[in-house]
Scaffold this motif. Structure first.
Motif, short mmCIF file in Angstrom:
data_model
loop_
_atom_site.label_atom_id
_atom_site.label_comp_id
_atom_site.label_asym_id
_atom_site.label_seq_id
_atom_site.Cartn_x
_atom_site.Cartn_y
_atom_site.Cartn_z
N TRP A 39 0.75 -1.29 0.04
CA TRP A 39 0.20 -0.14 0.20
C TRP A 39 0.78 1.34 0.04
O TRP A 39 1.88 1.47 0.84
CB TRP A 39 -0.94 0.11 1.13
CG TRP A 39 -1.87 -1.00 1.27
CD1 TRP A 39 -1.59 -2.45 1.74
CD2 TRP A 39 -3.31 -1.06 0.69
NE1 TRP A 39 -2.94 -3.04 1.50
CE2 TRP A 39 -3.79 -2.28 0.98
CE3 TRP A 39 -4.12 -0.01 0.06
CZ2 TRP A 39 -5.19 -2.68 0.51
CZ3 TRP A 39 -5.35 -0.36 -0.20
CH2 TRP A 39 -5.89 -1.83 0.03
N GLU A 63 -14.64 -1.26 1.08
CA GLU A 63 -14.34 0.03 0.90
C GLU A 63 -14.13 0.82 2.19
O GLU A 63 -13.01 1.23 2.22
CB GLU A 63 -15.17 0.76 -0.16
CG GLU A 63 -14.25 1.81 -0.52
CD GLU A 63 -15.14 2.82 -1.63
OE1 GLU A 63 -14.83 3.96 -1.72
OE2 GLU A 63 -16.07 2.14 -2.37
N LEU A 66 -11.10 -0.93 4.25
CA LEU A 66 -9.80 -0.50 3.45
C LEU A 66 -9.54 0.84 3.91
O LEU A 66 -8.32 1.21 4.11
CB LEU A 66 -9.90 -0.82 2.28
CG LEU A 66 -9.79 -2.51 2.10
CD1 LEU A 66 -9.77 -2.88 0.34
CD2 LEU A 66 -8.52 -3.30 2.58
N THR A 67 -10.74 1.91 3.66
CA THR A 67 -10.45 3.20 3.69
C THR A 67 -10.06 3.54 5.25
O THR A 67 -9.31 4.48 5.46
CB THR A 67 -11.74 4.07 3.41
OG1 THR A 67 -12.16 3.65 2.02
CG2 THR A 67 -11.85 5.38 3.70
N ALA A 70 -6.30 0.87 6.07
CA ALA A 70 -5.11 0.90 5.23
C ALA A 70 -3.97 1.76 5.67
O ALA A 70 -3.93 2.65 6.42
CB ALA A 70 -5.39 1.39 3.79
N ALA A 236 -10.61 -8.06 3.69
CA ALA A 236 -9.90 -6.84 4.28
C ALA A 236 -8.67 -7.33 5.07
O ALA A 236 -7.50 -6.92 5.02
CB ALA A 236 -10.79 -5.95 5.04
N LEU A 240 -4.85 -6.56 4.19
CA LEU A 240 -4.06 -5.75 5.01
C LEU A 240 -3.02 -6.44 5.79
O LEU A 240 -2.23 -6.07 6.39
CB LEU A 240 -4.88 -4.88 5.96
CG LEU A 240 -5.95 -4.11 5.35
CD1 LEU A 240 -6.71 -3.56 6.20
CD2 LEU A 240 -5.05 -3.00 4.50
#
Length: 423
Positions: A39, A63, A66-67, A70, A236, A240
């Motif tokens: 990332w 989303e 991850l938003t 991250a 996720a 991650l």
């Protein structure tokens, strides 16, 4: 003669054990060498693929996670998926532009590719073509620089398992065998190209077997809202490289200590009938599950939770920022309680709403209903005049939502917790 037969049997058993050990070692090696997704700040993540990927824009749990989680800042997302897409067949309107055109337009840094469900209906006869198509597709992506500077980082996500919904739905056994083989083919291709791979087939099969009462799909092959909620946490975590968990606290009144996960305690005050402390959450909690869902036990364990040990006998109420959160006996607090209505959950809800609106605005641009006037046969004379300014207006609206998403993606303030004994 009998001694010779016994010796042969021993040799067979020895080699069977050796093969099992080798297979186990290979499996461990595959897991330990699993490719990790890198990332970078400002990454543009683009989703491509079939219905599973397309509806990630509607059920935007992935989303959202991850938003907010991250490791790099300012990650943005665009969904270019289209229901019915396969690796080799992606029908589009006249003059719509190729996938390459749109990946260039979005300056894709990370591509999350979700294929395999539609292709799996070809059965064993289509398996080789499926593998070959992946090879060709990945080689092509590796030759591109959609962001203008570097080749895209690609993630492969397998199809889900076919859920047994019972009559009148078909028996999924045969299709699941094909899905298993297609998933394995994707895994082999991903390993050959040193790409991250997410095995949704195995994960969904496990969840379906563990909790048949809570269905993951609407019709056996398309996820429902709970399915997206549950699977997004798994995806996720894979992307991650860590298990996704909401902030959790364990308070011990006897030792006057507070242990935390994904949170920090700034102040604390212990009394026999009251405990006060200030919590600074490091991450937002996982979005709440859909109402009336029968949540899988392992997912339930990842929800916001408070456990309080060694409370005197009685009933206790928890207030967070003066809002009543829960009320239970000392025995229930000792076992730990899931906290459903924490203030941070409202922030997650607002974040999801902003992401939903941003995705809706982008959908109006990417899949405009009046495409014939925007880039089709009726572009001239009026479309070429009217629509470019409209597209610019949409771009400003999307950018405005992304500014809000950036602000909403992290806990915005500390919270004051008070647990006290009721009279």
């Amino acid at each position: 003669m009998r001694a010779k037969s016994c010796l042969q049997i021993l040799f067979i058993l020895f080699f069977c054990c050796l093969s099992s050990i080798t297979l186990a070692a290979d499996e461990h090696r595959n897991k330990s060498q699993r490719e990790k997704l890198e990332w970078k700040a400002g990454d543009r993540v683009v989703l491509i693929g079939n219905t599973f990927a397309d509806q990630l824009r509607l059920y935007n749990y992935l989303e959202t996670l991850l938003t907010s989680l991250a490791p790099a800042k300012n990650i943005t997302f665009r969904n270019l998926a289209w229901s019915g897409d396969t690796l080799n067949l992606r029908p589009r309107p006249l003059n719509f532009g190729s996938l390459d055109d749109h990946l260039h337009q979005q300056k894709a840094d990370i591509i999350i590719a979700c294929f395999g469900m539609n292709e799996s209906f070809a059965g064993q006869d289509g398996l080789k073509e499926f593998s070959d198509s992946w090879e060709k597709f990945l080689n092509h992506l590796a030759s591109q620089k959609y962001n203008g500077t570097s080749t895209p980082r690609v993630v492969l996500i397998s199809p889900i398992a076919h859920e047994n919904r019972g009559p009148p739905f078909p028996d999924p056994a045969g299709h699941n065998q094909n899905l298993s083989d297609y998933t394995r083919a994707m895994q082999v291709v991903a390993a050959r190209h040193h790409l991250p791979f997410v095995d949704l087939f195995s994960e969904t099969k496990k969840l379906m077997d563990e909790n048949p009462s809570q269905k993951l799909t609407r019709n056996g092959i398309h996820l429902n809202q709970y399915g997206y909620w549950a699977l997004s946490q798994f995806v996720a975590g894979e992307l991650l490289g860590k298990k996704i968990k909401s902030p959790q606290l364990v308070v011990d009144l006897a030792d006057q200590k507070i242990q935390t996960t994904n949170a920090e305690i700034l102040q604390q005050n212990f009394k026999p009938d009251k405990i006060q402390f200030t919590v600074k959450e490091k991450v937002l909690p996982i979005p709440a599950p859909p109402e009336s869902a029968i949540v899988h036990s392992e997912l339930l364990a990842s929800q916001p939770r408070l456990t309080v040990k060694n409370l005197p006998t009685g009933n206790y109420r928890l207030l967070v920022n003066e809002t009543r959160i829960a009320e239970a006996s000392h025995a229930d607090w000792d076992r730990g309680l899931q906290l459903k209505n924490l203030p941070a959950r409202s922030q997650v809800k607002d974040l999801r709403a902003t992401i939903e609106r941003k995705n809706e605005l982008f959908f109006y641009v990417y899949r405009a209903h009046n495409a014939e006037y925007i880039f089709g046969r009726r572009t001239k004379p009026f479309g070429a005049v009217s629509f470019p300014p409209e597209m610019e207006a949409f771009a400003r609206l999307i950018q405005s939502r992304e500014t809000n998403i950036k602000k909403q993606s992290h806990p915005d303030k500390e919270s004051r917790w008070i647990l006290f004994k009721l009279e």
